[in-house]
Design a protein around this motif. Structure first.
Motif, mmCIF file in Angstrom:
data_model
loop_
_atom_site.group_PDB
_atom_site.id
_atom_site.type_symbol
_atom_site.label_atom_id
_atom_site.label_comp_id
_atom_site.label_asym_id
_atom_site.label_seq_id
_atom_site.Cartn_x
_atom_site.Cartn_y
_atom_site.Cartn_z
ATOM 1 N N ARG A 83 24.437 27.428 84.757
ATOM 2 C CA ARG A 83 24.966 28.656 84.284
ATOM 3 C C ARG A 83 26.345 28.993 85.058
ATOM 4 O O ARG A 83 27.428 28.894 84.188
ATOM 5 C CB ARG A 83 24.473 29.114 83.992
ATOM 6 N N ASN A 110 30.163 28.298 83.892
ATOM 7 C CA ASN A 110 31.163 29.414 82.912
ATOM 8 C C ASN A 110 31.863 29.795 84.409
ATOM 9 O O ASN A 110 33.293 29.927 83.877
ATOM 10 C CB ASN A 110 30.459 30.827 83.789
ATOM 11 N N ARG A 119 27.638 30.296 73.164
ATOM 12 C CA ARG A 119 28.125 31.001 74.738
ATOM 13 C C ARG A 119 27.851 32.307 75.027
ATOM 14 O O ARG A 119 27.829 33.065 75.197
ATOM 15 C CB ARG A 119 29.054 29.876 75.447
ATOM 16 N N ASN A 149 26.135 35.024 76.173
ATOM 17 C CA ASN A 149 26.170 36.329 76.888
ATOM 18 C C ASN A 149 25.873 37.452 76.559
ATOM 19 O O ASN A 149 25.269 37.891 78.013
ATOM 20 C CB ASN A 149 27.501 35.894 77.440
ATOM 21 N N ASN A 188 23.736 40.758 78.545
ATOM 22 C CA ASN A 188 23.857 41.728 78.990
ATOM 23 C C ASN A 188 23.347 42.901 78.625
ATOM 24 O O ASN A 188 22.934 43.526 79.406
ATOM 25 C CB ASN A 188 25.508 41.311 78.690
ATOM 26 N N ARG A 201 30.757 43.310 87.917
ATOM 27 C CA ARG A 201 29.570 43.414 88.004
ATOM 28 C C ARG A 201 28.920 45.318 87.714
ATOM 29 O O ARG A 201 28.334 45.923 88.079
ATOM 30 C CB ARG A 201 28.645 43.314 88.563
ATOM 31 N N GLY A 243 25.112 37.424 89.046
ATOM 32 C CA GLY A 243 25.461 36.259 88.856
ATOM 33 C C GLY A 243 27.619 36.559 89.101
ATOM 34 O O GLY A 243 27.499 37.892 90.150
ATOM 35 N N GLY A 253 30.415 36.974 82.938
ATOM 36 C CA GLY A 253 29.975 36.452 81.663
ATOM 37 C C GLY A 253 30.632 37.382 80.393
ATOM 38 O O GLY A 253 30.994 36.129 79.751
ATOM 39 N N SER A 267 33.667 35.654 77.703
ATOM 40 C CA SER A 267 32.877 35.655 76.428
ATOM 41 C C SER A 267 33.717 36.405 75.306
ATOM 42 O O SER A 267 34.377 36.000 74.244
ATOM 43 C CB SER A 267 31.717 36.824 76.209
#
Length: 855
Positions: A691, A695, A750, A754, A758, A805, A814, A818, A822
């Motif tokens: 994944r 990404n 996708r 995401n 989240n 993050r 991650g 994400g 997106s």
């Protein structure tokens, strides 16, 4: 009680020992009998620092609950109620938990200081507001906790806690700053030697400025006007003449001999508004001094040496650079001049008199002619008036000889001289006064028709007549000249202020540049020049870098390139009587086509040319910055990617490898259950790794514009369940009858996956994520609603940046792509993704895409 005293320990980076120094100072004061308490101290798990808390009274912290979590903060009321002599309060730039009385800890400290309690605190240089962006540029790490510089500057005592970068890195390597698992990442990122060296220099320079301010206040409070050579400052005096460039470069070389020396350029303007300074020269010299790291200043004064020395003493200058006098030897004998007078009155300031090509040249004949103050036409008219009027007056008085005395005749000739002065200026008036004295002597002074004078009284009258006539002529001419100069100075200042205002407001027109039609500040300057002087065309030329440096003006069209032109075709060579050439810089010239301009307009014309050169330089710097910006963004992305890959990709890879190595180990016999668990761990880690890599690859394709998109209609009730996976913890409420979405099904899946993942990660236990849909005009909106902690308004754009993050406390979930991915995928499908606040707390992600039936 009076206000308490604030003492701050300033550090260049975390771990230099600020808290340790604060606690050591507290122990020292307590040993002297001072009442010291700990209001808030954060040891960060450092045993050596924590040991210094032994024996110190600690005020219990205030516990605050925010969004089902408990936090401890400084208890301001408890500290004030306890009323110690000194309170220790760590982390000046800390932001309090929402719901506290004050937003920032420095505001808490202000309350405690107002209560008469002394406070000792700590802060790092990266938390100062003025340096926050600089530190982010150096380290690549944004600092959200900041404190206004003025709060720190108001502290009565600031002590720098310094440590060499190598020593700090050794401290970290020994585990004295961070936990072992964070050491490698810290040493490889924020705590690199280059970063620490730059932060250390920032701290030293900021503290030096603070000490400078304190020294200035002390000298002002004690009325100390002499120079204290605590820091070298070189002041260069500019007259507005061409020799200023030489003086500035000489002063810069003097300043470079000592690191940290300040360079200041000053121009003294006369208080009457009249000046011989050339605005073009001053504009160019200001740009030059600023390019050399100095600053430009302008002061007003009637006495140039006094104004110059007042400025130098006011900035605590140690050296003063002046140009050698450009007056002739006779003028220097009559008056000492600015250079000699300034040197005699300079006191402890060292004065450098620099020779230049204009030194001791005196005023040339052209300058003398310009000082006559009136045009040649009026001057000739004055001579003609004297040549005709004085004989006519002589004939008239000769006919009326019996009715006038010699005194009356002298007065009438005096009136004639004044009239000639008003018409032709000084020199025709002097001619009239001398000629009139001869006529009076020959025709009206006994004995008549000779140049002899027998009566002493008559001789005295003639002498007084000549002296008064010349004196009045000088005064009349000087007054007229000053009036014209004042009018011209006012006109010039209005033109230049309008030019500066247009540039600042960005008012500019189109201009042909390199074959294109562009709108630039340079165009505004050239167009303003053309309009002001009624020219047909104005062209800015730049000498070919391969051509020799001479001649300075464009004579050979092959040696010059057209940079910009307004008003018509570019003019590159002089046409007879139609073209004038202004030298803006060594390699730049402005060519004017149209009417012939008087020499009196030269100063303002050269100021326009200098401004055009500056505008061109700024334009090219902006273009270079624009070209560098994508490279900087790519470099920033690459750095962030390496930082993320170094940890987040390595973690699942390490887990999978550990599981596989365990299965392959010949020394251990695993049960079936253990084998299944290890296999599942490896599969889960590899799936997570897949994944992350997907990404990263998709983000790279988005940025390169190489992502393939296939749009087709799809129903919201079909795509949302496919994005949920197992669907655990998610509620879907999509009404019937909604139009289909025009999107790429795979990409939309996708995006939803995401966003929903989240939202689920930040939702509290027992609070499912809600997905709804609705229409608005020709768009369909998908809303993903959670009840998590929410996102502050100022951070809502940042969550869509790569490698962010926000809110991930463990920082191990991650690479932070994400939401960035997106948004990129949504915009690629002609949609948008925005953040709204969920009523009652939480975040609502709104995905807006085109509705199919509306097309």
């Amino acid at each position: 009680m009076g206000r308490g005293i604030l003492r701050i320990y300033l550090g260049a980076a975390p771990g230099v020992g600020k808290t340790y120094a604060m606690l050591a100072e507290a122990a020292r004061r307590q040993g002297r009998g001072t009442d010291v308490v700990v209001g808030f101290v954060e040891t960060h798990g450092r045993a050596v620092t924590a040991a210094l808390l032994d024996g110190l009274e600690i005020i219990p912290r205030r516990t605050t609950t925010y969004r089902d979590a408990s936090f401890t903060e400084l208890d301001v009321a408890a500290v004030i109620e306890r009323r110690p002599r000194v309170a220790l309060i760590d982390e000046l730039a800390h932001t309090n938990v929402p719901g506290s009385a004050n937003t920032k800890r420095w505001q808490d400290i202000e309350e405690i200081l107002d209560a008469g309690i002394d406070v000792i605190s700590t802060v790092n240089i990266q938390h100062l507001d003025s340096l926050n962006d600089v530190v982010e540029q150096i380290t690549g790490v944004p600092q959200r906790e900041t404190v206004p510089d003025e709060v720190v500057r108001r502290a009565e005592q600031i002590e720098l806690v310094d440590m060499a970068p190598e020593a700090l890195r050794r401290r970290m390597a020994h585990g004295n700053v961070y936990a072992p698992e964070k050491i490698d990442a810290a040493l490889g990122n924020y705590f690199r030697v280059g970063n620490l060296t730059a932060l250390r220099e920032l701290a030293l320079l900021w503290l030096a400025d603070k000490v400078d301010d304190q020294l200035d206040r002390y000298r002002a409070d004690h009325d100390i006007r002499g120079t204290w050579e605590a820091r070298e400052r070189v002041v260069v005096a500019l007259t507005g003449g061409p020799e200023g460039d030489t003086l500035i470069r000489r002063a810069a070389r003097i300043a470079d001999r000592t690191k940290g020396t300040d360079l200041l350029a000053v121009h003294v303007t006369r208080s009457d508004g009249l000046t011989d300074a050339n605005p073009a020269h001053l504009t160019r010299q200001r740009a030059l001094v600023e390019s050399l790291g100095g600053s430009y200043h302008q002061v007003v004064g009637t006495n140039v040496p006094e104004a110059l020395l007042d400025f130098a003493r006011g900035v605590n200058a140690t050296q003063l650079v002046l140009g050698a006098s450009s007056r002739g030897r006779l003028a220097q004998l009559l008056s000492r001049g600015v250079g000699v007078t300034t040197t005699a009155q300079s006191g402890s300031i060292d004065v450098h008199l620099v020779t230049h090509e204009k030194a001791k040249q005196g005023r040339r004949w052209k300058a003398l002619r310009e000082s006559w103050g009136v045009p040649a036409r009026r001057r000739n008219a004055g001579f003609l008036t004297a040549a005709i009027g004085l004989p006519l007056l002589t004939v008239l008085l000769g006919l009326l000889r019996e009715q006038f005395s010699l005194a009356s005749e002298i007065l009438l000739f005096q009136v004639a001289v004044i009239g000639v002065a008003l018409i032709g200026g000084l020199y025709p008036a002097i001619f009239a006064a001398v000629a009139g004295s001869l006529l009076l002597n020959y025709f009206f002074t006994p004995p008549l028709y000779t140049f002899m004078v027998h009566a002493p009284e008559a001789l005295l009258q003639l002498i007084v007549y000549v002296v008064v006539g010349i004196t009045v002529s000088v005064i009349v001419d000087l007054t007229a000249r000053r009036s014209r100069e004042a009018a011209r100075a006012q006109t010039e200042s209005q033109i230049l202020s309008t030019l500066a205002g247009d540039i600042l407001r960005g008012e500019h027109g189109g201009v042909a540049i390199d074959g294109r039609r562009e709108s630039t500040a340079l165009a505004g300057i050239l167009e303003r020049l053309r309009e002001t002087y009624g020219l047909t065309a104005v062209t800015l030329l730049e000498r070919d870098p391969d051509e020799p440096a001479t001649p300075a003006t464009p004579r050979d069209p092959d040696a010059w390139n057209v940079v910009a032109t307004v008003g018509g075709e570019p003019c590159t060579t002089p046409d007879a009587g139609e073209t004038d050439i202004l030298v803006a810089e060594d390699a730049l010239s402005v060519v004017l086509r149209g009417r012939t301009l008087p020499a009196a307009d030269r100063r303002v014309l050269e100021a326009f040319a200098a401004q055009a050169a500056v505008a061109l330089r700024h334009q090219r710097l902006a273009q270079e910055a624009e070209q560098v910006r994508p490279l900087a963004a790519a470099d920033k992305m690459r750095t962030a990617l390496l930082n993320a890959v170094s940890h987040d990709l390595r973690t699942p890879l390490a887990s999978a490898r550990a599981a596989v190595d365990s299965l392959r180990s010949p020394d251990v016999h695993w049960s079936v259950e253990d084998q299944d668990e290890l296999t599942a761990t490896a599969a889960e880690s590899l799936e997570r790794l897949d994944r992350l890599v997907s990404n990263l690859l998709d983000m790279s394709r988005l940025q390169a514009g190489a992502l393939g998109i296939s749009l087709r209609p799809i129903a919201a009730e079909d795509i949302v369940p496919r994005a949920l996976g197992d669907g655990t913890g998610t509620v879907i409420r999509i009404p019937d009858g909604l139009p289909e979405i025009l999107a790429d099904p795979a990409l939309l899946e996708r995006v939803l996956a995401n966003v929903i993942a989240n939202a689920a990660r930040h939702s509290p236990p027992g609070e499912p994520v809600l997905v709804t849909a609705s229409t608005h005009a020709d768009r369909l909106e998908l809303r993903v609603i959670d009840r998590g902690p929410g996102i502050p308004a100022e951070d809502r754009d940042r969550v869509f940046e790569p490698f962010q993050r926000l809110g991930d406390r463990d920082n191990h979930t991650g690479v932070g792509l994400g939401l960035a991915l997106s948004r990129g995928l949504t915009e690629a499908m002609d949609g948008t993704i925005d953040i709204e606040e969920t009523p009652g707390g939480g975040v609502t992600m709104v995905i807006t895409l085109p509705a199919y039936k509306a097309l």
